[in-house]
Design a protein around this motif. Structure first.
Motif, PDB file in Angstrom:
ATOM      1  N   ASN A  42      -9.257  40.520  15.018  1.00  0.00           N
ATOM      2  CA  ASN A  42     -10.177  41.644  15.193  1.00  0.00           C
ATOM      3  C   ASN A  42      -9.722  42.648  16.235  1.00  0.00           C
ATOM      4  O   ASN A  42     -10.305  43.716  16.357  1.00  0.00           O
ATOM      5  CB  ASN A  42     -11.550  41.103  15.623  1.00  0.00           C
ATOM      6  CG  ASN A  42     -12.194  40.290  14.521  1.00  0.00           C
ATOM      7  OD1 ASN A  42     -12.070  40.636  13.348  1.00  0.00           O
ATOM      8  ND2 ASN A  42     -12.871  39.216  14.893  1.00  0.00           N
ATOM      9  N   LEU A  43      -8.689  42.310  17.046  1.00  0.00           N
ATOM     10  CA  LEU A  43      -8.461  43.108  18.246  1.00  0.00           C
ATOM     11  C   LEU A  43      -7.042  43.630  18.486  1.00  0.00           C
ATOM     12  O   LEU A  43      -6.877  44.626  19.176  1.00  0.00           O
ATOM     13  CB  LEU A  43      -8.864  42.280  19.490  1.00  0.00           C
ATOM     14  CG  LEU A  43     -10.314  41.797  19.567  1.00  0.00           C
ATOM     15  CD1 LEU A  43     -10.509  40.904  20.766  1.00  0.00           C
ATOM     16  CD2 LEU A  43     -11.274  42.955  19.621  1.00  0.00           C
ATOM     17  N   ALA A  66     -11.242  47.913  20.009  1.00  0.00           N
ATOM     18  CA  ALA A  66     -11.400  46.759  19.119  1.00  0.00           C
ATOM     19  C   ALA A  66     -11.036  47.172  17.702  1.00  0.00           C
ATOM     20  O   ALA A  66     -11.722  47.993  17.102  1.00  0.00           O
ATOM     21  CB  ALA A  66     -12.837  46.246  19.187  1.00  0.00           C
ATOM     22  N   VAL A  68     -11.318  45.776  14.921  1.00  0.00           N
ATOM     23  CA  VAL A  68     -12.310  45.464  13.891  1.00  0.00           C
ATOM     24  C   VAL A  68     -13.325  46.599  13.710  1.00  0.00           C
ATOM     25  O   VAL A  68     -13.869  46.793  12.628  1.00  0.00           O
ATOM     26  CB  VAL A  68     -13.028  44.121  14.207  1.00  0.00           C
ATOM     27  CG1 VAL A  68     -13.841  44.202  15.473  1.00  0.00           C
ATOM     28  CG2 VAL A  68     -13.890  43.643  13.069  1.00  0.00           C
ATOM     29  N   TRP A  73     -14.797  51.854  19.860  1.00  0.00           N
ATOM     30  CA  TRP A  73     -15.151  50.715  20.716  1.00  0.00           C
ATOM     31  C   TRP A  73     -13.998  50.464  21.680  1.00  0.00           C
ATOM     32  O   TRP A  73     -13.130  49.644  21.420  1.00  0.00           O
ATOM     33  CB  TRP A  73     -15.416  49.483  19.859  1.00  0.00           C
ATOM     34  CG  TRP A  73     -15.950  48.300  20.621  1.00  0.00           C
ATOM     35  CD1 TRP A  73     -15.841  48.070  21.964  1.00  0.00           C
ATOM     36  CD2 TRP A  73     -16.654  47.184  20.083  1.00  0.00           C
ATOM     37  NE1 TRP A  73     -16.432  46.892  22.300  1.00  0.00           N
ATOM     38  CE2 TRP A  73     -16.948  46.321  21.161  1.00  0.00           C
ATOM     39  CE3 TRP A  73     -17.061  46.820  18.810  1.00  0.00           C
ATOM     40  CZ2 TRP A  73     -17.624  45.132  20.985  1.00  0.00           C
ATOM     41  CZ3 TRP A  73     -17.729  45.629  18.637  1.00  0.00           C
ATOM     42  CH2 TRP A  73     -18.026  44.788  19.709  1.00  0.00           C
ATOM     43  N   ILE A 175     -18.506  41.001  25.171  1.00  0.00           N
ATOM     44  CA  ILE A 175     -18.511  40.893  23.696  1.00  0.00           C
ATOM     45  C   ILE A 175     -19.239  39.602  23.287  1.00  0.00           C
ATOM     46  O   ILE A 175     -20.098  39.599  22.405  1.00  0.00           O
ATOM     47  CB  ILE A 175     -17.064  40.900  23.143  1.00  0.00           C
ATOM     48  CG1 ILE A 175     -16.431  42.281  23.344  1.00  0.00           C
ATOM     49  CG2 ILE A 175     -17.035  40.499  21.676  1.00  0.00           C
ATOM     50  CD1 ILE A 175     -14.997  42.401  22.843  1.00  0.00           C
ATOM     51  N   LEU A 179     -22.466  39.557  21.191  1.00  0.00           N
ATOM     52  CA  LEU A 179     -22.315  39.178  19.769  1.00  0.00           C
ATOM     53  C   LEU A 179     -22.694  37.729  19.477  1.00  0.00           C
ATOM     54  O   LEU A 179     -23.056  37.401  18.349  1.00  0.00           O
ATOM     55  CB  LEU A 179     -20.882  39.428  19.292  1.00  0.00           C
ATOM     56  CG  LEU A 179     -20.409  40.884  19.296  1.00  0.00           C
ATOM     57  CD1 LEU A 179     -19.038  41.011  18.648  1.00  0.00           C
ATOM     58  CD2 LEU A 179     -21.400  41.802  18.579  1.00  0.00           C
ATOM     59  N   ASP A 232     -12.703  31.466  22.905  1.00  0.00           N
ATOM     60  CA  ASP A 232     -12.895  31.911  21.504  1.00  0.00           C
ATOM     61  C   ASP A 232     -12.277  30.863  20.572  1.00  0.00           C
ATOM     62  O   ASP A 232     -11.512  31.189  19.668  1.00  0.00           O
ATOM     63  CB  ASP A 232     -12.211  33.271  21.316  1.00  0.00           C
ATOM     64  CG  ASP A 232     -12.662  34.000  20.041  1.00  0.00           C
ATOM     65  OD1 ASP A 232     -13.769  33.724  19.556  1.00  0.00           O
ATOM     66  OD2 ASP A 232     -11.884  34.842  19.543  1.00  0.00           O
ATOM     67  N   HIS A 234     -12.395  29.188  17.874  1.00  0.00           N
ATOM     68  CA  HIS A 234     -12.800  28.967  16.477  1.00  0.00           C
ATOM     69  C   HIS A 234     -11.563  28.533  15.674  1.00  0.00           C
ATOM     70  O   HIS A 234     -10.436  28.505  16.207  1.00  0.00           O
ATOM     71  CB  HIS A 234     -13.472  30.219  15.908  1.00  0.00           C
ATOM     72  CG  HIS A 234     -12.638  31.457  15.983  1.00  0.00           C
ATOM     73  ND1 HIS A 234     -11.675  31.742  15.038  1.00  0.00           N
ATOM     74  CD2 HIS A 234     -12.601  32.488  16.875  1.00  0.00           C
ATOM     75  CE1 HIS A 234     -11.098  32.900  15.337  1.00  0.00           C
ATOM     76  NE2 HIS A 234     -11.640  33.375  16.455  1.00  0.00           N
ATOM     77  N   PHE A 252      -9.996  35.722  25.436  1.00  0.00           N
ATOM     78  CA  PHE A 252     -11.363  35.658  25.953  1.00  0.00           C
ATOM     79  C   PHE A 252     -11.476  34.670  27.126  1.00  0.00           C
ATOM     80  O   PHE A 252     -12.582  34.371  27.574  1.00  0.00           O
ATOM     81  CB  PHE A 252     -12.332  35.228  24.856  1.00  0.00           C
ATOM     82  CG  PHE A 252     -12.681  36.336  23.881  1.00  0.00           C
ATOM     83  CD1 PHE A 252     -13.905  36.981  23.954  1.00  0.00           C
ATOM     84  CD2 PHE A 252     -11.787  36.738  22.897  1.00  0.00           C
ATOM     85  CE1 PHE A 252     -14.235  38.001  23.068  1.00  0.00           C
ATOM     86  CE2 PHE A 252     -12.102  37.762  22.008  1.00  0.00           C
ATOM     87  CZ  PHE A 252     -13.338  38.401  22.093  1.00  0.00           C
ATOM     88  N   ARG A 339     -24.378  33.388  14.717  1.00  0.00           N
ATOM     89  CA  ARG A 339     -23.692  34.693  14.835  1.00  0.00           C
ATOM     90  C   ARG A 339     -22.638  34.898  13.745  1.00  0.00           C
ATOM     91  O   ARG A 339     -22.471  36.009  13.253  1.00  0.00           O
ATOM     92  CB  ARG A 339     -23.128  34.900  16.241  1.00  0.00           C
ATOM     93  CG  ARG A 339     -21.945  34.077  16.704  1.00  0.00           C
ATOM     94  CD  ARG A 339     -20.595  34.425  16.162  1.00  0.00           C
ATOM     95  NE  ARG A 339     -20.109  35.726  16.498  1.00  0.00           N
ATOM     96  CZ  ARG A 339     -18.961  35.952  17.144  1.00  0.00           C
ATOM     97  NH1 ARG A 339     -18.221  34.927  17.535  1.00  0.00           N
ATOM     98  NH2 ARG A 339     -18.543  37.157  17.347  1.00  0.00           N
ATOM     99  N   ARG A 340     -21.933  33.846  13.338  1.00  0.00           N
ATOM    100  CA  ARG A 340     -20.900  33.993  12.298  1.00  0.00           C
ATOM    101  C   ARG A 340     -21.533  34.160  10.916  1.00  0.00           C
ATOM    102  O   ARG A 340     -20.852  34.500   9.954  1.00  0.00           O
ATOM    103  CB  ARG A 340     -19.963  32.787  12.272  1.00  0.00           C
ATOM    104  CG  ARG A 340     -19.141  32.597  13.529  1.00  0.00           C
ATOM    105  CD  ARG A 340     -17.984  33.568  13.634  1.00  0.00           C
ATOM    106  NE  ARG A 340     -17.183  33.337  14.832  1.00  0.00           N
ATOM    107  CZ  ARG A 340     -16.310  34.204  15.320  1.00  0.00           C
ATOM    108  NH1 ARG A 340     -16.115  35.378  14.747  1.00  0.00           N
ATOM    109  NH2 ARG A 340     -15.630  33.928  16.408  1.00  0.00           N
ATOM    110  N   ALA A 345     -18.559  39.985  12.819  1.00  0.00           N
ATOM    111  CA  ALA A 345     -17.400  39.083  12.745  1.00  0.00           C
ATOM    112  C   ALA A 345     -17.769  37.771  12.048  1.00  0.00           C
ATOM    113  O   ALA A 345     -18.106  36.774  12.683  1.00  0.00           O
ATOM    114  CB  ALA A 345     -16.789  38.819  14.122  1.00  0.00           C
TER     115      ALA A 345
HETATM  116  C1  SR1 Z   1     -15.158  42.717  18.460  1.00  0.00           C
HETATM  117  S1  SR1 Z   1     -14.434  41.186  18.482  1.00  0.00           S
HETATM  118  C2  SR1 Z   1     -15.366  40.182  17.403  1.00  0.00           C
HETATM  119  C3  SR1 Z   1     -15.068  38.744  17.526  1.00  0.00           C
HETATM  120  O1  SR1 Z   1     -13.700  38.500  17.286  1.00  0.00           O
HETATM  121  C4  SR1 Z   1     -13.194  37.568  18.237  1.00  0.00           C
HETATM  122  O2  SR1 Z   1     -12.424  36.598  17.643  1.00  0.00           O
HETATM  123  C5  SR1 Z   1     -14.384  37.003  18.952  1.00  0.00           C
HETATM  124  O3  SR1 Z   1     -14.903  35.872  18.296  1.00  0.00           O
HETATM  125  C6  SR1 Z   1     -15.311  38.150  18.902  1.00  0.00           C
HETATM  126  O4  SR1 Z   1     -16.657  37.777  19.102  1.00  0.00           O
END
Ligand code: SR1
Ligand code: MG
Length: 395
Positions: A42-43, A66, A68, A73, A175, A179, A232, A234, A252, A339-340, A345
């Motif tokens: 995303n970044l 960002a 994404v 942003w 973030i 988020l 982060d 995941h 992060f 959130r997911r 995101a």
């Molecule tokens: C704007 S960034 C969105 C998400 O991507 C990253 O991997 C983090 O999980 C963040 O919350």
């Protein structure tokens, strides 16, 4: 153009990144290089640079916004320094479980590292039902080592505070604060969900007991500087195959509560427990989840025996620390599931389900399991009880 460790920041492209690779002496002057931008996160920009017949390298660059969302942003490129420093520290405490860093440059916001493209992104591998026999052992060890050895249980207090300062990461933390902990629990603009989920989401937004529990979890995330977190963790932040596991992308990273990394990993595994249709597949995931906890808690407990802090010898203190991390991890996991599913995101585990009914069904399960984990985390006293709760809500 001037590209060197002393140049000012400029976004790289496939041509300039090759010039940088030459300048940093990763290749001979006359090497015939190929280069691709392979970043799917995303970044950041991620370039893979290779010379035929030789190992490729990765040059990762943080963009000042960002990716994404776009240039609207803005985002600090200091996260590249944080990522490189975190990888170097994780390399000390969990060698073989993170990519090797060859070079980093704060001004260009660039990290040059080992190419791991022979491995799979874990999320994709799990969706494709690839086996990962060492995953629990590796991630349990990664968590125990990186969390224990960066905490006050292991470090001199001066060193620990130096690290807390070095890994101050306010923009990336914000973030997560927004988020993960705030937006999904309110009717926020950043949320992203199918309209059929609105009734269930309204139930969450109107549930004040739930909101109070999320507020407590957010407070813990913001205020408890217990250990250096990945921040982060995941399944898109892990490369793996049948033998190896490498944790990537710690941009992060910051000092936070131990249960956060564990909870994020659990939640992202849980999407697979929810979406797999066969009992065997679901149980395979629940076994990885409980084995990860067992490896983590056993390894962390072994390290604890070496601690110089007098209080670590007091009966019940280790059990208190582990129990808090465990119950927190269930709560953080609940926030990540929600959130997911409905925030910004999303994950391919859910969004990649082509049949609308099945997709919505999986999303409803994720939302209701997320709510139960947040509300009931303090009733969970063993990993078996946690996996039983997940089993109940994912069948
Ligand atoms: C704007 S960034 C969105 C998400 O991507 C990253 O991997 C983090 O999980 C963040 O919350
Ligand atoms: Mg990432």
């Amino acid at each position: 153009m001037s590209l060197s460790p002393v140049s000012s920041y400029q976004p790289l492209n496939e041509q300039t990144v090759k010039e940088l690779a030459f300048k940093l002496n990763f290749f001979e002057e006359d090497a015939d290089l190929s280069c691709q931008e392979i970043g799917d996160g995303n970044l950041n920009l991620v370039f893979q640079i290779s010379e035929k017949g030789k190992n490729a390298i990765i040059i990762k660059q943080a963009l000042p916004y960002a990716k994404v969302v776009g240039e609207s942003w803005p985002l600090t490129v200091d996260r590249a320094r944080i990522e490189a420093d975190a990888l170097k520290l994780q390399q000390i405490h969990a060698p073989d479980l993170v990519p090797q860093v060859f070079h980093s440059d704060e001004l260009l916001a660039v990290t040059v590292m080992e190419d791991l493209s022979s491995l799979n992104i874990l999320r994709t591998g799990l969706i494709n039902r690839n086996p990962f026999p060492y995953l629990a052992e590796h991630i349990g060890t990664f968590l125990a080592n990186t969390l224990y050895f960066t905490s006050d249980y292991a470090l001199h207090p001066f060193k620990k505070k130096e690290y807390v300062k070095n890994f101050s990461n306010p923009e990336l933390c914000k973030i997560t604060e927004d988020l993960v902990f705030t937006d999904p629990f309110f009717n926020s603009e950043t949320n992203d969900f199918e309209e059929e989920l609105l009734p269930l989401l309204k139930d969450l937004w109107n549930n004040f007991t739930l909101k109070l529990e999320v507020a407590k979890l957010k407070k813990s995330f913001i205020t408890e500087s217990e250990a250096l977190l990945h921040g982060d963790l995941h399944t898109g932040s892990i490369f793996a195959d049948e033998n190896q596991t490498k944790v990537i992308d710690p941009e992060f990273a910051f000092y936070g509560p131990i249960g956060f990394d564990i909870g994020q990993f659990f939640a992202n595994l849980t999407f697979q427990a929810i979406t797999r249709e066969d009992t065997e597949g679901k149980e395979e995931i629940l076994t990885i989840l409980s084995d990860t906890w067992n490896v983590f808690s056993e390894t962390f407990s072994q390290h604890w025996q070496e601690s110089g802090d007098a209080y670590t010898k007091v009966n019940g203190y280790l059990e208190y620390v582990l129990n808090k991390a465990f119950q927190d991890s269930a709560g953080f996991s609940g926030c990540e599931l929600i959130r997911r599913t409905a925030g910004l995101a999303h994950v391919a585990d859910l969004d990649g389900i082509p049949e609308k009914d099945k997709r919505l069904n999986a999303k409803r399960k994720s939302l209701s399991l997320g709510r139960e984990l947040i509300l009931n985390r303090h009733t969970l006293s063993s990993i078996g009880e946690l996996t039983q709760l997940i089993r109940k809500h994912s069948s």
